[in-house]
Design a protein around this motif. Structure first.
Motif, PDB file in Angstrom:
ATOM      1  N   GLU A 121      69.424  29.006  17.266  1.00  0.00           N
ATOM      2  CA  GLU A 121      68.039  29.211  16.865  1.00  0.00           C
ATOM      3  C   GLU A 121      67.953  29.409  15.349  1.00  0.00           C
ATOM      4  O   GLU A 121      68.780  30.101  14.759  1.00  0.00           O
ATOM      5  N   ILE A 122      66.947  28.786  14.742  1.00  0.00           N
ATOM      6  CA  ILE A 122      66.737  28.902  13.295  1.00  0.00           C
ATOM      7  C   ILE A 122      65.714  30.010  13.070  1.00  0.00           C
ATOM      8  O   ILE A 122      64.570  29.898  13.511  1.00  0.00           O
ATOM      9  N   SER A 123      66.135  31.056  12.422  1.00  0.00           N
ATOM     10  CA  SER A 123      65.210  32.187  12.233  1.00  0.00           C
ATOM     11  C   SER A 123      64.485  32.055  10.891  1.00  0.00           C
ATOM     12  O   SER A 123      64.807  31.207  10.065  1.00  0.00           O
ATOM     13  N   GLY A 124      63.499  32.921  10.695  1.00  0.00           N
ATOM     14  CA  GLY A 124      62.793  32.970   9.415  1.00  0.00           C
ATOM     15  C   GLY A 124      61.726  31.888   9.297  1.00  0.00           C
ATOM     16  O   GLY A 124      61.489  31.105  10.210  1.00  0.00           O
ATOM     17  N   ASN A 125      61.082  31.864   8.135  1.00  0.00           N
ATOM     18  CA  ASN A 125      60.015  30.904   7.874  1.00  0.00           C
ATOM     19  C   ASN A 125      60.447  29.864   6.853  1.00  0.00           C
ATOM     20  O   ASN A 125      61.546  29.956   6.294  1.00  0.00           O
ATOM     21  N   SER A 126      59.585  28.872   6.603  1.00  0.00           N
ATOM     22  CA  SER A 126      59.896  27.724   5.749  1.00  0.00           C
ATOM     23  C   SER A 126      61.144  27.009   6.263  1.00  0.00           C
ATOM     24  O   SER A 126      62.095  26.756   5.518  1.00  0.00           O
ATOM     25  N   VAL A 127      61.150  26.715   7.570  1.00  0.00           N
ATOM     26  CA  VAL A 127      62.306  26.065   8.210  1.00  0.00           C
ATOM     27  C   VAL A 127      61.816  24.931   9.111  1.00  0.00           C
ATOM     28  O   VAL A 127      60.647  24.868   9.466  1.00  0.00           O
ATOM     29  N   GLU A 128      62.765  24.050   9.477  1.00  0.00           N
ATOM     30  CA  GLU A 128      62.427  22.909  10.333  1.00  0.00           C
ATOM     31  C   GLU A 128      63.503  22.760  11.391  1.00  0.00           C
ATOM     32  O   GLU A 128      64.677  23.033  11.149  1.00  0.00           O
ATOM     33  N   GLY A 129      63.111  22.332  12.594  1.00  0.00           N
ATOM     34  CA  GLY A 129      64.094  22.151  13.659  1.00  0.00           C
ATOM     35  C   GLY A 129      63.479  21.469  14.862  1.00  0.00           C
ATOM     36  O   GLY A 129      62.418  20.854  14.780  1.00  0.00           O
ATOM     37  N   ARG A 130      64.166  21.603  15.985  1.00  0.00           N
ATOM     38  CA  ARG A 130      63.687  21.009  17.243  1.00  0.00           C
ATOM     39  C   ARG A 130      62.952  22.081  18.026  1.00  0.00           C
ATOM     40  O   ARG A 130      63.456  23.195  18.174  1.00  0.00           O
ATOM     41  N   LEU A 131      61.785  21.735  18.507  1.00  0.00           N
ATOM     42  CA  LEU A 131      60.913  22.739  19.121  1.00  0.00           C
ATOM     43  C   LEU A 131      61.267  22.961  20.588  1.00  0.00           C
ATOM     44  O   LEU A 131      61.256  22.028  21.388  1.00  0.00           O
ATOM     45  N   CYS A 132      61.577  24.211  20.905  1.00  0.00           N
ATOM     46  CA  CYS A 132      61.845  24.622  22.287  1.00  0.00           C
ATOM     47  C   CYS A 132      60.918  25.770  22.656  1.00  0.00           C
ATOM     48  O   CYS A 132      60.329  26.401  21.785  1.00  0.00           O
ATOM     49  N   ILE A 133      60.807  26.033  23.956  1.00  0.00           N
ATOM     50  CA  ILE A 133      60.053  27.198  24.437  1.00  0.00           C
ATOM     51  C   ILE A 133      61.030  28.064  25.208  1.00  0.00           C
ATOM     52  O   ILE A 133      61.721  27.590  26.115  1.00  0.00           O
ATOM     53  N   LYS A 134      61.073  29.346  24.842  1.00  0.00           N
ATOM     54  CA  LYS A 134      62.109  30.244  25.370  1.00  0.00           C
ATOM     55  C   LYS A 134      61.848  30.769  26.773  1.00  0.00           C
ATOM     56  O   LYS A 134      62.770  31.162  27.458  1.00  0.00           O
ATOM     57  N   HIS A 135      60.592  30.890  27.144  1.00  0.00           N
ATOM     58  CA  HIS A 135      60.273  31.606  28.381  1.00  0.00           C
ATOM     59  C   HIS A 135      59.240  30.810  29.163  1.00  0.00           C
ATOM     60  O   HIS A 135      58.366  30.174  28.555  1.00  0.00           O
ATOM     61  N   PRO A 136      59.317  30.809  30.498  1.00  0.00           N
ATOM     62  CA  PRO A 136      58.328  30.043  31.277  1.00  0.00           C
ATOM     63  C   PRO A 136      56.886  30.515  31.039  1.00  0.00           C
ATOM     64  O   PRO A 136      56.652  31.671  30.703  1.00  0.00           O
ATOM     65  N   TRP A 137      55.949  29.601  31.251  1.00  0.00           N
ATOM     66  CA  TRP A 137      54.511  29.912  31.174  1.00  0.00           C
ATOM     67  C   TRP A 137      53.888  29.356  32.462  1.00  0.00           C
ATOM     68  O   TRP A 137      54.452  28.453  33.089  1.00  0.00           O
ATOM     69  N   PRO A 138      52.723  29.836  32.880  1.00  0.00           N
ATOM     70  CA  PRO A 138      52.258  29.522  34.241  1.00  0.00           C
ATOM     71  C   PRO A 138      51.967  28.061  34.534  1.00  0.00           C
ATOM     72  O   PRO A 138      52.096  27.636  35.686  1.00  0.00           O
ATOM     73  N   SER A 139      51.565  27.264  33.537  1.00  0.00           N
ATOM     74  CA  SER A 139      51.144  25.882  33.845  1.00  0.00           C
ATOM     75  C   SER A 139      52.240  24.853  33.629  1.00  0.00           C
ATOM     76  O   SER A 139      51.964  23.652  33.644  1.00  0.00           O
ATOM     77  N   MET A 140      53.484  25.281  33.425  1.00  0.00           N
ATOM     78  CA  MET A 140      54.530  24.287  33.187  1.00  0.00           C
ATOM     79  C   MET A 140      54.756  23.441  34.446  1.00  0.00           C
ATOM     80  O   MET A 140      54.609  23.930  35.568  1.00  0.00           O
ATOM     81  N   ALA A 141      55.076  22.170  34.255  1.00  0.00           N
ATOM     82  CA  ALA A 141      55.418  21.309  35.394  1.00  0.00           C
ATOM     83  C   ALA A 141      56.655  21.892  36.069  1.00  0.00           C
ATOM     84  O   ALA A 141      57.577  22.352  35.405  1.00  0.00           O
ATOM     85  N   ARG A 142      56.642  21.877  37.396  1.00  0.00           N
ATOM     86  CA  ARG A 142      57.739  22.508  38.132  1.00  0.00           C
ATOM     87  C   ARG A 142      58.936  21.597  38.341  1.00  0.00           C
ATOM     88  O   ARG A 142      60.058  22.055  38.502  1.00  0.00           O
ATOM     89  N   THR A 143      58.663  20.290  38.397  1.00  0.00           N
ATOM     90  CA  THR A 143      59.744  19.348  38.674  1.00  0.00           C
ATOM     91  C   THR A 143      59.235  17.941  38.404  1.00  0.00           C
ATOM     92  O   THR A 143      58.061  17.750  38.079  1.00  0.00           O
TER      93      THR A 143
END
Length: 635
Positions: A441-463
């Motif tokens: 994980e790239i911490s801090g600001n003024s940075v660039e990387g690949r976007l991931c989501i760490k934790h599930p959210w209710p409307s995510m596709a299940r499969t």
């Protein structure tokens, strides 16, 4: 402080902190206080990280249509639920109150049942943007059938592959569609598709264009007489929160399209929550999203999100340029639209026209502007802000995907300070992370990387329908215990996010996600073509357009290039649809490949975008000479 309706920036940060500290408590409070459940859940969230299986509100029972329709009948039966604005402005628009929508949905649901559709059956809907499309979605949901909407611009083979993948039992279509000055014969496209679809027992046809249609005895029927005869009473099927609500296909970068499965409970909670907060929808507002319901934007933010909030939602059959380039602004003025949600492609196309088209209309009703489908460029953002919003209506630049079900990054109107081209901050409950190529994980600001989501959210596709392994591999294998979005992003000095584009072989053209593999497969069907590679290049209206590099067989080399170009685009239209046609087709003697035979699309992309000064080391290629030849022949 209301978790459900955030009213200022300080409240946003408080709610966001709470949502991240304890997501389960946060979503439980929202679900409990703002929706009708037949039975409460046993657990809020279960997350099996090993198998990438997520459930929300497990054990709960509900029907989403009771939340979108029935509960509003008590006090808002006569409020306008749906406005239909037809393609031709001289045709009368049509409105449905919540009571009228209830009657229409129940009748349609009873017709489906009379044709043998039961809970769990899949129904394919291939309709233009007419009221029956919204009604058909809700009717499926009413009886627990799983709807699979296919955008009515797709070809017969694209339609057939989607019908077959989920073994749909029924197709709902229309005789034809109006699109601008064109009449499109939808029924014949369906007829061609159904030649290879054994699972379909019934095809119901809406009369729209009054064109001539062929009917197959025992399979095809006009829907109007059935609706006339149907009862308007249809009790809602009780659904489990995790039962499938719909399947929606999205382009894969390889192979066949992916049928993303969205479920009843979590999807309802999240789309309703995001709609309310991002647009700051107030009672009595008229909201218009210009998308087609064939895409996830239409599912979440024309149908389910607005109706769950008791909103007035507008659906538009036409195109922004017909009968002239002021059509959007004419509709805004006519219906006194308050929230307007459209794609950067449309904004760029309209910005190219004379500003008189805008200035002759009264747009003072507008309170919030939105964009969706792709990142918006700065020039278009400023034109939209200056000319449409008159610098008074904030622009919510929303980032999300078919897979996410709802908006993930977005300003909240009048709350989040906006910044051109930035989707700004995450929605409460969404935990974005930027990752490097080594999985850190790239911490801090003024940075660039690949976007991931760490934790599930209710409307995510299940499969992915019928293929959970592919789901796991596509979204959860790149970074441990994280959803990988496939997008790159940067985070600026204050923590605002900006999406920088796809990092795989999916190209966003006019807001449509187009996988390169199905287009290349189609091109390679042409008898004169040996091999092809598709890349995106910057386009001032579409955002990106498609550039094809095509190698011909010996038998094709004597043919006229112009004729071949037309034929290749015709093949693409037939196999994928006209949205995937190539803007440029360059014929080459070879394509740059690695020693293992992989086509180096990165090099082709740079050539297409005229970025020849940094092609990287090409000496290791199997055939480095072809790069010079491709540069010389660049279109």
């Amino acid at each position: 402080m209301s978790n459900y309706h955030i009213k200022n920036l300080e409240e946003y940060f408080q709610v966001y902190r709470k949502s991240v500290r304890n997501p389960e408590v946060f979503w439980e409070e929202i679900a409990e206080e703002h929706f009708v459940w037949r039975k409460k859940w046993n657990s809020v969230l279960n997350w099996n990280k090993e198998d990438a299986r997520v459930t929300w509100f497990e054990g709960a029972q509900l029907n989403i249509t009771e939340n979108c329709i029935d509960r509003h009948l008590v006090v808002n039966a006569d409020k306008t639920a749906l406005i239909f604005e037809p393609n031709d402005p001289t045709e009368d628009y049509k409105t449905y109150t919540y009571k009228e929508l209830s009657v229409a949905v129940n009748k349609m649901a009873n017709v489906l049942k009379s044709k043998g559709i039961e809970k769990g059956d899949r129904v394919c809907i291939y309709l233009p943007m007419i009221p029956e499309l919204t009604i058909a979605l809700l009717a499926c949901a009413r009886i627990g059938a799983v709807h699979s909407v296919v955008f009515a611009g797709f070809s017969s083979s694209a339609l057939a592959s989607r019908i077959n993948d989920s073994a749909c039992k029924m197709v709902i279509t229309s005789d034809g569609a109006y699109r601008g000055a064109k009449d499109i014969d939808l029924k014949s496209i369906v007829d061609e598709a159904l030649i290879s679809c054994d699972s379909v027992e019934t095809c119901l046809v809406v009369e729209r264009t009054k064109g001539n249609v062929n009917f197959v005895e025992g399979r095809d029927e006009w829907i109007a007489p059935l609706l006339d005869a149907a009862s308007d009473d249809c009790p809602a099927e009780i659904m489990e929160a995790e039962d499938p609500l719909f399947i929606l296909y999205t382009s894969g970068s390889t192979g066949k399209p992916k049928g993303m499965v969205h479920t009843c409970g979590g999807y309802m909670v999240y789309t309703a929550y995001t709609f309310k907060n991002v647009f700051q929808y107030q009672k009595g507002d008229v909201y218009w999203c210009t998308a087609d319901i064939g895409w996830i934007t239409g599912h979440s933010y024309i149908v389910y999100g607005p109706l769950a909030n008791g909103a007035t939602t507008l659906m538009f059959e036409g195109v922004p340029s017909y009968p002239s380039y002021d059509r959007f602004w004419d509709v805004v003025e006519k219906h006194k639209v308050n929230q307007f949600y459209t794609a950067p492609t449309a904004i760029r196309a309209l910005a190219k026209q004379q500003v008189d088209y805008v200035e002759k209309h009264d747009l003072t009703s507008l309170k919030v502007l939105g964009t969706v489908g792709e990142p918006i460029n700065e020039e278009a953002w400023h034109w939209y802000n200056d000319n449409i919003g008159k610098r008074k209506s904030p622009i919510v630049d929303t980032w999300w995907q078919t897979e996410t079900g709802g908006m993930m990054l977005s300003p909240l109107a009048y709350i989040t300070p906006t910044k051109p081209t930035f989707a700004t901050l995450p929605i409460p409950g969404v935990q974005p992370a930027l990752m490097d190529e080594n999985g850190n994980e790239i911490s801090g600001n003024s940075v660039e990387g690949r976007l991931c989501i760490k934790h599930p959210w209710p409307s995510m596709a299940r499969t992915i329908w019928g293929n959970h392994e592919r789901y796991k591999e596509t979204y959860f294998s790149a970074y441990k215990d994280m959803y990988f979005t496939g997008d790159g992003a940067l985070r600026d000095e204050v923590g605002y996010f900006r999406i920088t584009g796809r990092v795989d072989d999916v190209i966003i053209v006019s807001g449509h996600n187009l996988g390169t593999a199905p287009i290349e497969d189609a091109i390679n069907e042409h008898p004169a073509v040996a091999e092809s590679a598709i890349v995106g290049f910057a386009h001032d209206v579409k955002g990106n357009a498609l550039y094809g590099y095509v190698t011909l067989k010996d038998s094709g080399k004597s043919r006229k290039e112009e004729n071949l170009r037309k034929e290749i685009n015709q093949v693409i239209t037939e196999h994928v649809g006209p949205i995937a046609k190539l803007d440029k087709i360059q014929f080459t003697n070879g394509l740059p490949k690695t020693r293992s035979g992989k086509i180096m699309r990165r090099i082709l992309r740079k050539i297409a975008n005229n970025e020849m000064d940094n092609l990287g080391d090409i000496s290791t290629l199997l055939n480095p000479d072809c790069v010079e030849e491709i540069i010389e022949g660049r279109l």
